[in-house]
Design a protein around this motif. Structure first.
Motif, mmCIF file in Angstrom:
data_model
loop_
_atom_site.group_PDB
_atom_site.id
_atom_site.type_symbol
_atom_site.label_atom_id
_atom_site.label_comp_id
_atom_site.label_asym_id
_atom_site.label_seq_id
_atom_site.Cartn_x
_atom_site.Cartn_y
_atom_site.Cartn_z
ATOM 1 N N SER A 120 0.814 -1.223 0.000
ATOM 2 C CA SER A 120 0.000 0.000 0.000
ATOM 3 C C SER A 120 0.844 1.267 0.000
ATOM 4 C CB SER A 120 -0.941 0.017 1.208
ATOM 5 O OG SER A 120 -0.222 0.272 2.410
ATOM 6 N N GLY A 121 2.018 1.205 0.635
ATOM 7 C CA GLY A 121 2.867 2.393 0.712
ATOM 8 C C GLY A 121 2.456 3.371 1.801
ATOM 9 N N HIS A 122 1.548 2.962 2.690
ATOM 10 C CA HIS A 122 1.084 3.842 3.768
ATOM 11 C C HIS A 122 1.406 3.189 5.110
ATOM 12 C CE1 HIS A 122 -1.006 6.630 1.093
ATOM 13 N NE2 HIS A 122 -1.370 5.563 0.394
ATOM 14 N N ASP A 123 2.421 3.705 5.769
ATOM 15 C CA ASP A 123 2.952 3.068 6.982
ATOM 16 C C ASP A 123 1.929 2.985 8.105
ATOM 17 O OD1 ASP A 123 5.353 2.746 5.704
ATOM 18 O OD2 ASP A 123 6.311 4.495 6.623
ATOM 19 N N GLU A 124 1.114 4.033 8.283
ATOM 20 C CA GLU A 124 0.139 4.022 9.370
ATOM 21 C C GLU A 124 -0.852 2.877 9.200
ATOM 22 O OE1 GLU A 124 -0.427 5.939 12.260
ATOM 23 O OE2 GLU A 124 1.674 6.388 11.890
ATOM 24 N N PHE A 125 -1.323 2.683 7.995
ATOM 25 C CA PHE A 125 -2.269 1.595 7.739
ATOM 26 C C PHE A 125 -1.571 0.241 7.795
ATOM 27 C CE2 PHE A 125 -4.500 5.195 5.768
ATOM 28 C CZ PHE A 125 -5.709 5.097 6.449
ATOM 29 N N ALA A 126 -0.299 0.207 7.415
ATOM 30 C CA ALA A 126 0.454 -1.047 7.498
ATOM 31 C C ALA A 126 0.581 -1.497 8.951
ATOM 32 C CB ALA A 126 1.837 -0.870 6.871
ATOM 33 N N LEU A 127 0.747 -0.564 9.874
ATOM 34 C CA LEU A 127 0.823 -0.910 11.293
ATOM 35 C C LEU A 127 -0.500 -1.468 11.796
ATOM 36 C CD1 LEU A 127 2.853 2.216 12.412
ATOM 37 C CD2 LEU A 127 3.638 -0.148 12.645
ATOM 38 N N VAL A 128 -1.594 -0.855 11.389
ATOM 39 C CA VAL A 128 -2.923 -1.378 11.744
ATOM 40 C C VAL A 128 -3.093 -2.780 11.175
ATOM 41 C CG1 VAL A 128 -5.407 -1.065 11.419
ATOM 42 C CG2 VAL A 128 -3.957 0.916 11.895
ATOM 43 N N ALA A 129 -2.665 -2.963 9.931
ATOM 44 C CA ALA A 129 -2.796 -4.268 9.271
ATOM 45 C C ALA A 129 -1.977 -5.337 9.985
ATOM 46 C CB ALA A 129 -2.372 -4.155 7.810
ATOM 47 N N ARG A 130 -0.819 -4.969 10.521
ATOM 48 C CA ARG A 130 0.004 -5.955 11.243
ATOM 49 C C ARG A 130 -0.711 -6.470 12.490
ATOM 50 N NH1 ARG A 130 5.715 -3.310 12.233
ATOM 51 N NH2 ARG A 130 5.954 -5.180 13.537
ATOM 52 N N VAL A 131 -1.342 -5.571 13.235
ATOM 53 C CA VAL A 131 -2.084 -5.999 14.429
ATOM 54 C C VAL A 131 -3.240 -6.915 14.031
ATOM 55 C CG1 VAL A 131 -3.505 -5.213 16.363
ATOM 56 C CG2 VAL A 131 -1.428 -3.950 15.743
ATOM 57 N N ARG A 132 -3.941 -6.537 12.978
ATOM 58 C CA ARG A 132 -5.087 -7.351 12.545
ATOM 59 C C ARG A 132 -4.629 -8.684 11.960
ATOM 60 N NH1 ARG A 132 -9.398 -3.035 9.862
ATOM 61 N NH2 ARG A 132 -9.465 -1.619 11.660
ATOM 62 N N LEU A 133 -3.511 -8.676 11.250
ATOM 63 C CA LEU A 133 -2.986 -9.928 10.706
ATOM 64 C C LEU A 133 -2.595 -10.875 11.841
ATOM 65 C CD1 LEU A 133 -2.059 -11.737 8.406
ATOM 66 C CD2 LEU A 133 0.100 -10.450 8.347
ATOM 67 N N ALA A 134 -2.000 -10.344 12.889
ATOM 68 C CA ALA A 134 -1.666 -11.174 14.049
ATOM 69 C C ALA A 134 -2.933 -11.771 14.651
ATOM 70 C CB ALA A 134 -0.915 -10.350 15.091
ATOM 71 N N ALA A 146 2.228 -15.276 14.373
ATOM 72 C CA ALA A 146 1.587 -14.056 14.884
ATOM 73 C C ALA A 146 2.583 -13.207 15.661
ATOM 74 C CB ALA A 146 0.397 -14.429 15.757
ATOM 75 N N LEU A 147 3.387 -13.849 16.500
ATOM 76 C CA LEU A 147 4.388 -13.106 17.273
ATOM 77 C C LEU A 147 5.451 -12.492 16.370
ATOM 78 C CD1 LEU A 147 4.807 -15.477 20.359
ATOM 79 C CD2 LEU A 147 3.639 -13.261 20.278
ATOM 80 N N LYS A 148 5.778 -13.160 15.273
ATOM 81 C CA LYS A 148 6.743 -12.595 14.321
ATOM 82 C C LYS A 148 6.197 -11.319 13.686
ATOM 83 C CE LYS A 148 8.999 -16.934 12.964
ATOM 84 N NZ LYS A 148 9.205 -17.890 11.832
ATOM 85 N N VAL A 149 4.914 -11.334 13.354
ATOM 86 C CA VAL A 149 4.284 -10.158 12.750
ATOM 87 C C VAL A 149 4.327 -8.969 13.712
ATOM 88 C CG1 VAL A 149 2.073 -9.204 11.952
ATOM 89 C CG2 VAL A 149 2.795 -11.485 11.215
ATOM 90 N N LEU A 150 4.231 -9.260 15.009
ATOM 91 C CA LEU A 150 4.209 -8.193 16.016
ATOM 92 C C LEU A 150 5.597 -7.775 16.485
ATOM 93 C CD1 LEU A 150 1.313 -9.652 18.192
ATOM 94 C CD2 LEU A 150 1.160 -7.668 16.666
ATOM 95 N N ALA A 151 6.627 -8.485 16.054
ATOM 96 C CA ALA A 151 7.986 -8.218 16.534
ATOM 97 C C ALA A 151 8.540 -6.927 15.946
ATOM 98 C CB ALA A 151 8.896 -9.397 16.181
ATOM 99 N N GLY A 152 9.540 -6.376 16.631
ATOM 100 C CA GLY A 152 10.229 -5.190 16.135
ATOM 101 C C GLY A 152 9.710 -3.913 16.753
ATOM 102 N N GLU A 153 10.457 -2.831 16.521
ATOM 103 C CA GLU A 153 10.088 -1.522 17.049
ATOM 104 C C GLU A 153 8.897 -0.950 16.281
ATOM 105 O OE1 GLU A 153 11.387 0.071 19.678
ATOM 106 O OE2 GLU A 153 12.622 -1.700 20.061
ATOM 107 N N VAL A 154 8.013 -0.312 17.001
ATOM 108 C CA VAL A 154 6.873 0.368 16.380
ATOM 109 C C VAL A 154 6.747 1.754 16.983
ATOM 110 C CG1 VAL A 154 5.622 -1.769 15.893
ATOM 111 C CG2 VAL A 154 5.238 -0.588 18.058
ATOM 112 N N PRO A 155 6.127 2.694 16.289
ATOM 113 C CA PRO A 155 5.954 4.045 16.831
ATOM 114 C C PRO A 155 5.155 4.023 18.128
ATOM 115 C CG PRO A 155 5.495 4.002 14.475
ATOM 116 C CD PRO A 155 5.633 2.579 14.899
ATOM 117 N N ALA A 156 5.380 5.014 18.947
ATOM 118 C CA ALA A 156 4.753 5.078 20.270
ATOM 119 C C ALA A 156 3.229 4.992 20.186
ATOM 120 C CB ALA A 156 5.172 6.362 20.980
#
Length: 213
Positions: A120-134, A146-156
Motif C-alpha cells: 500500500s505504501g502507507h505506513d500508518e495503515f500497514a501498522l494497523v494491518a500488522r495488528v489485525r494480521l496477528a 503471529a508473534l513474528k508479525v508483532l515483533a520489532g520496534e513500532v511508533p509510540a
C-alpha cells in the motif's frame, strides 16, 4: 548600430564565453524546465487519481452501510487495481479483510492485510494491518507467526495495540505470566483516553497475578 571600443570588447568576450558554454547553459535550462513540467504533471496526476479514488471509496462506504459485502469487495478490488497507491485503497483493503475475517475466510483476510503491509505504501495503515494480521493468525492458532508479525520496534502511538495483541497470543499459548506482562506494558503505554485501556484492564484482572513465594 555602432558600439564603442569597450562595448565591442565586452561583446567579443560574451561571444567567446557563449561559444564555450552556451550549449551547456541551454542543456541545463532544458533539464530544469523539463523537471518543472514533470513535477507539475505528477501533481496533476496525483490530484486526478485521488479524486477518482475518493469517488469509488464513497460508493464503497454506501455499500458498507448497506452490508453489501459483495459490492464492497468489488469496489475495493477496483480501487486496489486502479489506484493502489492511494490511501483509499489501503482503507478499502482493511474493510475487505474485516469482512473476510468475520466470514471465517482467514486466507482471504490474510491476503488483504499482507497487501496493505507490503504494497500500500502507507505506513500508518500497514501498522494497523500488522495488528489485525496477528489476530487472524491467532484465530488460525498460528501463534509463532503471529508473534513474528508483532515483533520489532513500532511508533509510540501503536505500542499499546501491539502489546495488547501480543498478550492475546501469549495467553493462547498458555503463557499466562508473559501475557500479563504484555498487557501491563500495553496499559503502561496507554493514556487515559486510549480506547483499548478498559479492555486491557479487564484482561489483566481476569488473569491471576503470579503467586509470591
Amino acid at each position: 548600430m555602432a558600439y564603442d571600443l569597450e562595448e565591442q570588447e565586452q561583446l567579443a568576450t560574451f561571444k567567446a564565453w557563449w561559444a564555450k558554454y552556451g550549449n551547456l547553459v541551454l542543456t541545463g535550462a532544458t533539464v530544469v524546465l523539463l523537471a518543472i513540467a514533470a513535477w507539475n504533471g505528477w501533481r496533476w496526476y496525483e490530484r486526478r487519481e485521488a479524486a477518482a479514488a475518493s469517488a469509488i471509496y464513497a460508493e464503497l462506504g454506501t455499500a458498507l452501510e448497506a452490508n453489501n459485502a459483495a459490492k464492497v469487495k468489488e469496489l475495493a478490488g477496483s480501487l486496489i487495481q486502479a489506484h493502489g497507491r492511494t490511501v483509499h485503497a489501503a482503507m478499502a483493503a482493511l474493510h475487505v479483510a474485516r469482512i473476510n475475517h468475520d466470514a471465517a475466510d482467514f486466507a482471504a483476510a490474510r491476503t488483504q492485510l499482507q497487501w496493505v503491509i507490503d504494497k500500500s505504501g502507507h505506513d500508518e495503515f500497514a501498522l494497523v494491518a500488522r495488528v489485525r494480521l496477528a489476530g487472524v493468525l491467532l484465530d488460525e492458532k498460528n501463534y509463532d507467526e503471529a508473534l513474528k508479525v508483532l515483533a520489532g520496534e513500532v511508533p509510540a502511538a501503536h505500542q499499546t495495540a501491539f502489546a495488547d495483541r501480543r498478550g492475546d497470543v501469549l495467553l493462547a499459548q498458555g503463557k499466562a505470566a508473559d501475557a500479563r506482562a504484555a498487557w501491563q506494558q500495553a496499559l503502561d503505554k496507554a493514556d487515559a483516553q486510549h480506547p483499548l485501556r478498559q479492555l486491557i484492564q479487564l484482561k489483566l484482572d481476569a488473569v491471576p497475578a503470579p503467586a509470591v513465594s
